[in-house]
Design a protein around this motif. Structure first.
Motif, PDB file in Angstrom:
ATOM      1  N   PRO A 193     -21.510  26.613 -14.486  1.00 20.42           N
ATOM      2  CA  PRO A 193     -20.670  27.294 -13.267  1.00 20.42           C
ATOM      3  C   PRO A 193     -19.431  27.688 -13.735  1.00 20.42           C
ATOM      4  O   PRO A 193     -18.822  27.429 -14.617  1.00 20.42           O
ATOM      5  CB  PRO A 193     -20.585  25.925 -12.366  1.00 20.42           C
ATOM      6  N   GLY A 194     -19.088  28.784 -13.042  1.00 17.33           N
ATOM      7  CA  GLY A 194     -17.626  29.513 -13.465  1.00 17.33           C
ATOM      8  C   GLY A 194     -17.660  29.934 -14.727  1.00 17.33           C
ATOM      9  O   GLY A 194     -18.631  30.575 -15.384  1.00 17.33           O
ATOM     10  N   GLU A 195     -16.459  29.717 -15.376  1.00 19.79           N
ATOM     11  CA  GLU A 195     -16.263  29.882 -16.603  1.00 19.79           C
ATOM     12  C   GLU A 195     -16.269  29.015 -17.882  1.00 19.79           C
ATOM     13  O   GLU A 195     -15.934  28.784 -18.859  1.00 19.79           O
ATOM     14  CB  GLU A 195     -14.749  30.317 -16.940  1.00 19.79           C
ATOM     15  N   ARG A 196     -17.086  27.858 -17.208  1.00 14.37           N
ATOM     16  CA  ARG A 196     -17.106  26.583 -18.154  1.00 14.37           C
ATOM     17  C   ARG A 196     -17.980  26.704 -19.555  1.00 14.37           C
ATOM     18  O   ARG A 196     -18.967  27.606 -19.116  1.00 14.37           O
ATOM     19  CB  ARG A 196     -17.867  25.311 -17.274  1.00 14.37           C
ATOM     20  N   ARG A 197     -17.508  26.251 -20.379  1.00 11.52           N
ATOM     21  CA  ARG A 197     -18.407  26.420 -21.648  1.00 11.52           C
ATOM     22  C   ARG A 197     -18.713  25.139 -21.938  1.00 11.52           C
ATOM     23  O   ARG A 197     -18.365  24.024 -21.605  1.00 11.52           O
ATOM     24  CB  ARG A 197     -17.375  26.968 -22.776  1.00 11.52           C
ATOM     25  N   PRO A 198     -20.028  25.107 -22.801  1.00  8.92           N
ATOM     26  CA  PRO A 198     -20.383  23.637 -23.377  1.00  8.92           C
ATOM     27  C   PRO A 198     -19.416  23.043 -24.101  1.00  8.92           C
ATOM     28  O   PRO A 198     -18.538  23.714 -24.876  1.00  8.92           O
ATOM     29  CB  PRO A 198     -21.456  24.167 -24.339  1.00  8.92           C
ATOM     30  N   ARG A 199     -19.190  21.681 -24.047  1.00 10.62           N
ATOM     31  CA  ARG A 199     -18.228  20.984 -24.639  1.00 10.62           C
ATOM     32  C   ARG A 199     -18.764  20.057 -25.473  1.00 10.62           C
ATOM     33  O   ARG A 199     -19.615  19.133 -24.990  1.00 10.62           O
ATOM     34  CB  ARG A 199     -17.231  20.292 -23.691  1.00 10.62           C
ATOM     35  N   ILE A 200     -18.529  20.138 -26.899  1.00 10.04           N
ATOM     36  CA  ILE A 200     -18.881  19.160 -27.768  1.00 10.04           C
ATOM     37  C   ILE A 200     -17.976  18.309 -28.496  1.00 10.04           C
ATOM     38  O   ILE A 200     -16.678  18.632 -28.906  1.00 10.04           O
ATOM     39  CB  ILE A 200     -19.559  20.058 -29.068  1.00 10.04           C
ATOM     40  N   VAL A 201     -18.290  17.037 -28.499  1.00  7.12           N
ATOM     41  CA  VAL A 201     -17.051  16.309 -28.711  1.00  7.12           C
ATOM     42  C   VAL A 201     -17.748  15.584 -30.346  1.00  7.12           C
ATOM     43  O   VAL A 201     -18.956  14.897 -30.178  1.00  7.12           O
ATOM     44  CB  VAL A 201     -17.034  14.787 -27.951  1.00  7.12           C
ATOM     45  N   VAL A 202     -16.927  15.565 -31.068  1.00  2.00           N
ATOM     46  CA  VAL A 202     -17.251  15.040 -32.811  1.00  2.00           C
ATOM     47  C   VAL A 202     -16.401  13.785 -32.846  1.00  2.00           C
ATOM     48  O   VAL A 202     -15.180  14.199 -33.038  1.00  2.00           O
ATOM     49  CB  VAL A 202     -17.233  16.128 -33.640  1.00  2.00           C
ATOM     50  N   ILE A 203     -17.060  12.610 -33.079  1.00  2.00           N
ATOM     51  CA  ILE A 203     -16.254  11.457 -33.230  1.00  2.00           C
ATOM     52  C   ILE A 203     -16.265  11.090 -34.784  1.00  2.00           C
ATOM     53  O   ILE A 203     -17.320  10.807 -35.347  1.00  2.00           O
ATOM     54  CB  ILE A 203     -16.794  10.361 -32.331  1.00  2.00           C
ATOM     55  N   CYS A 208     -18.682  15.678 -21.775  1.00  2.45           N
ATOM     56  CA  CYS A 208     -18.962  16.398 -22.765  1.00  2.45           C
ATOM     57  C   CYS A 208     -20.650  16.711 -22.677  1.00  2.45           C
ATOM     58  O   CYS A 208     -21.303  16.018 -21.845  1.00  2.45           O
ATOM     59  CB  CYS A 208     -18.855  15.688 -24.346  1.00  2.45           C
ATOM     60  N   ASP A 209     -20.957  17.629 -23.204  1.00  7.00           N
ATOM     61  CA  ASP A 209     -22.442  17.819 -23.112  1.00  7.00           C
ATOM     62  C   ASP A 209     -23.220  17.161 -24.334  1.00  7.00           C
ATOM     63  O   ASP A 209     -24.465  17.017 -24.220  1.00  7.00           O
ATOM     64  CB  ASP A 209     -22.710  19.577 -23.154  1.00  7.00           C
ATOM     65  N   VAL A 210     -22.606  17.260 -25.515  1.00  2.00           N
ATOM     66  CA  VAL A 210     -23.171  16.520 -26.681  1.00  2.00           C
ATOM     67  C   VAL A 210     -22.159  15.702 -27.503  1.00  2.00           C
ATOM     68  O   VAL A 210     -21.016  16.475 -27.441  1.00  2.00           O
ATOM     69  CB  VAL A 210     -23.769  17.673 -27.695  1.00  2.00           C
ATOM     70  N   ALA A 211     -22.413  14.450 -27.814  1.00  7.96           N
ATOM     71  CA  ALA A 211     -21.347  13.875 -28.594  1.00  7.96           C
ATOM     72  C   ALA A 211     -22.007  13.324 -29.833  1.00  7.96           C
ATOM     73  O   ALA A 211     -23.151  13.079 -29.964  1.00  7.96           O
ATOM     74  CB  ALA A 211     -20.875  12.548 -28.040  1.00  7.96           C
ATOM     75  N   VAL A 212     -21.116  13.692 -31.078  1.00  4.95           N
ATOM     76  CA  VAL A 212     -21.806  13.414 -32.431  1.00  4.95           C
ATOM     77  C   VAL A 212     -20.959  12.233 -33.004  1.00  4.95           C
ATOM     78  O   VAL A 212     -19.754  12.556 -33.259  1.00  4.95           O
ATOM     79  CB  VAL A 212     -21.802  14.711 -33.323  1.00  4.95           C
ATOM     80  N   TRP A 213     -21.719  11.214 -33.619  1.00  7.19           N
ATOM     81  CA  TRP A 213     -20.942  10.253 -34.174  1.00  7.19           C
ATOM     82  C   TRP A 213     -20.886  10.156 -35.539  1.00  7.19           C
ATOM     83  O   TRP A 213     -21.758  10.392 -36.400  1.00  7.19           O
ATOM     84  CB  TRP A 213     -21.641   8.896 -33.900  1.00  7.19           C
ATOM     85  N   CYS A 214     -19.656  10.606 -36.353  1.00  8.39           N
ATOM     86  CA  CYS A 214     -19.458  10.611 -37.417  1.00  8.39           C
ATOM     87  C   CYS A 214     -18.453   9.668 -37.980  1.00  8.39           C
ATOM     88  O   CYS A 214     -17.616   9.997 -38.781  1.00  8.39           O
ATOM     89  CB  CYS A 214     -18.983  12.020 -37.984  1.00  8.39           C
ATOM     90  N   ALA A 215     -18.246   8.685 -37.298  1.00 11.54           N
ATOM     91  CA  ALA A 215     -17.094   7.621 -37.416  1.00 11.54           C
ATOM     92  C   ALA A 215     -17.242   6.588 -38.428  1.00 11.54           C
ATOM     93  O   ALA A 215     -16.260   5.981 -38.910  1.00 11.54           O
ATOM     94  CB  ALA A 215     -16.716   7.084 -36.231  1.00 11.54           C
ATOM     95  N   GLY A 216     -18.137   6.701 -39.213  1.00  9.91           N
ATOM     96  CA  GLY A 216     -18.325   5.637 -40.446  1.00  9.91           C
ATOM     97  C   GLY A 216     -19.492   5.206 -40.772  1.00  9.91           C
ATOM     98  O   GLY A 216     -20.570   5.453 -40.099  1.00  9.91           O
ATOM     99  N   LEU A 217     -19.613   4.450 -41.626  1.00 12.60           N
ATOM    100  CA  LEU A 217     -20.858   3.998 -42.430  1.00 12.60           C
ATOM    101  C   LEU A 217     -20.892   2.626 -42.839  1.00 12.60           C
ATOM    102  O   LEU A 217     -19.733   2.022 -43.015  1.00 12.60           O
ATOM    103  CB  LEU A 217     -21.477   4.751 -43.475  1.00 12.60           C
ATOM    104  N   GLU A 218     -21.931   1.844 -43.015  1.00  7.41           N
ATOM    105  CA  GLU A 218     -22.130   0.581 -43.707  1.00  7.41           C
ATOM    106  C   GLU A 218     -23.428   0.362 -44.021  1.00  7.41           C
ATOM    107  O   GLU A 218     -24.289   1.192 -43.763  1.00  7.41           O
ATOM    108  CB  GLU A 218     -21.852  -0.568 -42.436  1.00  7.41           C
ATOM    109  N   ALA A 219     -23.435  -0.693 -45.216  1.00  9.44           N
ATOM    110  CA  ALA A 219     -24.571  -0.971 -45.773  1.00  9.44           C
ATOM    111  C   ALA A 219     -25.706  -1.434 -44.630  1.00  9.44           C
ATOM    112  O   ALA A 219     -25.497  -2.034 -43.727  1.00  9.44           O
ATOM    113  CB  ALA A 219     -24.284  -2.024 -46.656  1.00  9.44           C
ATOM    114  N   PRO A 220     -26.890  -1.220 -44.996  1.00  5.66           N
ATOM    115  CA  PRO A 220     -28.163  -1.660 -44.159  1.00  5.66           C
ATOM    116  C   PRO A 220     -28.081  -3.093 -44.170  1.00  5.66           C
ATOM    117  O   PRO A 220     -27.415  -3.767 -44.946  1.00  5.66           O
ATOM    118  CB  PRO A 220     -29.376  -1.089 -44.913  1.00  5.66           C
TER     119      PRO A 220
END
Length: 400
Positions: free
Chosen positions: A159-169, A256-268
């Motif tokens: 709608p309107g002028e809205r653009r997709p919003r992507i959040v990268v964490i 947001c339309d998509v959220a991508v989690w890049c906030a950290g890693l740990e051992a399995p």
């Protein structure tokens, strides 16, 4: 090294995981022993994944199901060598019995390299695992790319002028590269139709942008990100994630339309549960030789290992560059355990750092030399391609 008697059944050297560390350990043992020591390389998949390139979500979205560019077939790497490939899942590691259970069957070893990589760490944030994508594995990167492609394909109907919003964490190298890639990808070319350019937000959390990187590189990265249209949000951790909503600790809610989690890693989990000393994120705190304390002949390498460089006292970073250098030392030490030779102490030497900052852009530092823009991105591409070709030929990378 003398050949093993053909008439005696001798347990092999076992390498768990065919990522950057595990593949390099197996190749280095093969090379140093001239193929006279039997090695078993265990991995769930028959391919080596170029995980440091999975931030390329735009290219992955364009590729569809053709993932050959990000994969190296293990059978091609070890064809006609003494390295055996064992495809399967590691169920458990019994260092007292010197066995590894793979898909319910025991595999004995003389020396062991644990190179099982890492997994996304969600730090107990409610909704984060279910409502975000990540690019730490190929399947995750494909899902993130597919979600972005679909959002952009339907963006003309917003709608309107809205653009997709992507959040990268997450404002480390992965989050920074993913945010820049999304912001600069030609999504019209990917989808084959008219699109609206996405608004991209990069949430660094409590840590500064690209924490641990050289100050000059961070300054350049910040400038290039802003020029690309990435909005950087500092100092606020994510406390909850709902479908299409990210909650910050000050009460702010980002739709947001998509959220991508890049906030950290740990051992399995299999690593975190081992009865050995652990460091941050459940990583194995190793000896200076990369050996697991109390278990001669067992080495932790790459993302599963935590090691403080004896020269600087700083933890060795969890990068492919570090994993490859650790793997070469671990391989030499595994062979040393077979012959009773002294083990080598691992010392990390940083060759430089490059961060991709969108299509055709990047920033890097090499000692006193700083590169940015297209030269930095071109150099990163050269390094990545040289590594891939070296792996396929069974040769050590000259650039990593």
């Amino acid at each position: 090294m003398p050949a093993e008697p053909a008439t005696t059944e001798v347990a092999p050297l076992v390498v768990l995981g065919a990522g950057y560390a595990g593949l390099t350990v197996a190749e280095e043992i093969l090379r140093r022993s001239r193929g006279e020591v039997r090695v078993v390389l265990v991995d769930r998949h028959p391919v080596h994944v170029l995980r440091t390139e999975l931030y390329e979500v735009g290219q992955i979205a364009s590729a569809g199901t053709d993932m050959a560019r990000w994969l190296v077939p293990l059978a091609k790497v070890f064809d006609r060598t003494t390295v055996s490939l064992r495809q399967g899942t590691v169920d458990s590691i019994d260092m007292a019995r010197k066995t590894v259970r793979v898909d319910g069957a025991d595999l004995g070893y003389r020396a062991l390299a644990i190179c099982l990589g890492n997994v996304a760490a969600y730090y107990g944030v409610p909704g984060a695992p279910e409502n975000t994508y990540n690019v730490y594995r190929l399947t995750g990167a494909q899902r993130a790319a597919a979600a972005m492609r679909e959002v952009e394909r339907t963006s003309g109907g917003l709608p309107g002028e809205r653009r997709p919003r992507i959040v990268v964490i997450g404002g480390g190298s992965t989050g920074t590269e993913v945010a820049a890639e999304i912001a600069t990808t030609d999504w019209s070319g990917v989808t084959g139709g008219p699109v609206r350019i996405p608004d991209v937000f990069l949430l660094t959390g409590a840590l500064p942008l690209l924490a641990g990187f050289p100050v000059r590189l961070v300054e350049l990265a910040r400038r290039i990100l802003r020029k690309a249209g990435v909005s950087i949000v500092h100092g606020l951790n994510v406390v909850r994630v709902e479908p299409q909503r990210v909650h910050l600790e000050d009460g702010t809610v980002l739709a947001c339309d998509v959220a991508v989690w890049c906030a950290g890693l740990e051992a399995p989990a299999i690593i975190r549960e081992l009865p050995v000393p652990h460091g941050k994120g459940g990583r194995i705190a190793t000896e200076p030789t990369l050996e697991v304390p109390g278990h001669p002949g067992v080495f932790a390498v790459g993302d599963v290992a935590e090691f403080a460089d004896p020269t600087t006292g700083l933890l060795v970073p969890g990068t492919a560059q570090a994993a490859l250098s650790e793997a070469r030392v671990a391989a030499r030490n595994m062979l040393a355990r077979l012959t009773g030779m002294p083990l080598e102490t691992y010392r990390y030497r940083e060759r430089g750092a490059i961060v991709a900052l969108g299509v055709g852009r990047g920033a890097g530092t090499f000692g006193r030399v700083t590169l940015w823009g297209s030269p930095a991105r071109l150099l990163k591409h050269v390094v990545e391609r040289e590594y891939s070709r070296s792996v396929e030929r069974g040769q050590p990378s000259k650039l990593l």
